[in-house]
Structure formats: structure tokens, C-alpha cells
Design a protein around this motif. Structure first.
Motif, short mmCIF file in Angstrom:
data_model
loop_
_atom_site.label_atom_id
_atom_site.label_comp_id
_atom_site.label_asym_id
_atom_site.label_seq_id
_atom_site.Cartn_x
_atom_site.Cartn_y
_atom_site.Cartn_z
N UNK A 19 37.48 -6.00 47.34
CA UNK A 19 37.49 -7.49 47.94
C UNK A 19 37.44 -7.40 49.46
N UNK A 20 36.68 -8.30 49.79
CA UNK A 20 36.29 -8.60 51.50
C UNK A 20 36.45 -9.92 51.90
N UNK A 41 40.88 -3.72 49.46
CA UNK A 41 41.14 -4.72 50.02
C UNK A 41 40.61 -4.62 51.54
N UNK A 42 39.70 -5.23 51.99
CA UNK A 42 39.13 -5.22 53.32
C UNK A 42 39.39 -6.45 53.98
N UNK A 43 40.14 -6.61 55.03
CA UNK A 43 40.54 -7.80 55.67
C UNK A 43 41.00 -7.64 57.04
N UNK A 44 41.64 -8.53 57.81
CA UNK A 44 42.07 -8.47 59.09
C UNK A 44 43.50 -8.13 59.22
N UNK A 57 46.66 -0.88 45.48
CA UNK A 57 45.91 -1.63 46.41
C UNK A 57 45.70 -0.50 47.79
N UNK A 58 44.47 -0.54 47.92
CA UNK A 58 43.96 0.44 49.20
C UNK A 58 43.78 -0.62 50.30
N UNK A 59 44.53 -1.11 51.22
CA UNK A 59 43.88 -1.90 52.27
C UNK A 59 43.31 -1.20 53.40
N UNK A 60 42.28 -1.93 53.97
CA UNK A 60 41.64 -1.33 55.22
C UNK A 60 41.14 -2.62 55.97
N UNK A 61 41.04 -2.28 57.26
CA UNK A 61 40.33 -2.84 58.32
C UNK A 61 39.38 -2.48 58.99
#
Length: 206
Positions: A19-20, A41-44, A57-61
Motif C-alpha cells: 500500500x502506497x 506500507x509506504x507513506x509519510x 506490517x512493514x512501514x517505510x518512508x
């Protein structure tokens, strides 16, 4: 989406999900996490700070280093030749790309992948309320799946190369206020688009 007779945006359960989305809503993120075994999960940072993240969940920026414009070194032979394939240096007229703007969801189910891309963020107003435009595409996971987009291959680099794992930060009160103002503007745009406004023009004494 958001038009009379249109249905709310939803994603069927998936094996993996990428998810972006620059903006995030707690309810939508919770639903995305509940509907998949693995979520990238790519977000700000500001958006990720405001939602709960599950263990799968793997969060990225975006990596800030990739958003900095490279230094433009003067070329002593610039007047002697013209390279039609040269990249124009960043300037006021040609600013460098900055920030995350893409809104895309890739859901893998067995050997198939579904891609949903368009204007909808992972928020409740975007999924059910705002006037949005999205396209749904389906294809084989082997050629258009998450590994292809995220990790890339020999012919094309993956999105992972310009991202870093998300590290929670202490909330900035000013940024929080700006986020609130942004949501207010979005709600006003939604109201304006559905209120059938009438413009009246009159003469002024001045």
C-alpha cells in the motif's frame, strides 16, 4: 468513486499487500492489516505517526537522500556540443521531484495480483465519500507482483531502493496543526463538490 450509484472502494483479502499512500486513516489501515498476511506500507512519517501498526506490517518512508537534487557541475565543453539525452539540472524553472504523491495498492492472491491506482489515499473519505478516480488492473504475479515493483530486477530498479524503514518520531505540534488544516481543506472540497454551488456576479460601487 463518490458519484451517485458508485460503491465504496474495498480490497478483498490477500496473501500480501503493498500500500502506497501519502495520507492514512486509522480505520482504513486497520482494515488493510486485517485483510492480509503481510503488509508493506509506504507513506509519510507524519501519517504513519497517527495510525496503529500491526506486527505483520512493514512501514517505510522515502529516503530523504533521494529527494535532494544532485549538484550541477559546470561542463567546460558545454558550448562545443549538445547532448539531447542530458538531464536538465534542477532549477527554479525545473524543480526536483520531492515528496510522496503516488496512491497505489497491489494485492497478491495466489498467482494473481490486483493493482488499484488513482487519486484515492488510504483514508475513510477517499474510500467512501470523496469523488475519486481509480483503475483496477489484474495480471500474473510473476511479472507484475509486489516483488517486481518493490524489489525490482535487472532491467528496472525497485521502489525499495529509494525507501527506508520508518522510525517513529516525537510528534511536532506545528506539523500536527498543519495536518488538521489539510483535512479541513479536504472536507471543504468534498462539501463544495457535492453542494451544487451557484456563482452570482454583481456590479460593485467601487
Amino acid at each position: 468513486l463518490g458519484m451517485p450509484g458508485s460503491e465504496a472502494l474495498s480490497l478483498d483479502p490477500s496473501d500480501r499487500l503493498l500500500a502506497i499512500s501519502p495520507f492514512l486513516g486509522s480505520r482504513v489501515v486497520s482494515d488493510l492489516q486485517a485483510g492480509t498476511r503481510e503488509l508493506i506500507l509506504l507513506s509519510r512519517p507524519a501519517a504513519l505517526d497517527g495510525v496503529g501498526l500491526a506486527s505483520h506490517t512493514q512501514p517505510f518512508v522515502l529516503d530523504q537522500a533521494t529527494e535532494e537534487a544532485p549538484d550541477a557541475s559546470p561542463d567546460p565543453d558545454a558550448g562545443a556540443r549538445e547532448d539531447v539525452n542530458a538531464v536538465t539540472p534542477a532549477s527554479e524553472a525545473n524543480p526536483p521531484a520531492r515528496g510522496l504523491h503516488a496512491k497505489t495498492f497491489l494485492a497478491e492472491r495466489r498467482d494473481e495480483v490486483e493493482v488499484i491506482t488513482g487519486s484515492a489515499n488510504a483514508t475513510s473519505p477517499a474510500f467512501d465519500g470523496n469523488v475519486e478516480l481509480v483503475v483496477r488492473l489484474r495480471g500474473p504475479k510473476s511479472s507484475a507482483g509486489i516483488d517486481t515493483v518493490w524489489h525490482g530486477g535487472k532491467e528496472a530498479p525497485g521502489l525499495r531502493q529509494v525507501c527506508v524503514p520508518y522510525t517513529p518520531q516525537v510528534p511536532d505540534p506545528l506539523l500536527t496543526e498543519l495536518e488538521d488544516r489539510s483535512w479541513e481543506i479536504d472536507r471543504w472540497h468534498t462539501f463544495l463538490s457535492t453542494s451544487d454551488p451557484v456563482l452570482e456576479v454583481g456590479e460593485s460601487d467601487g
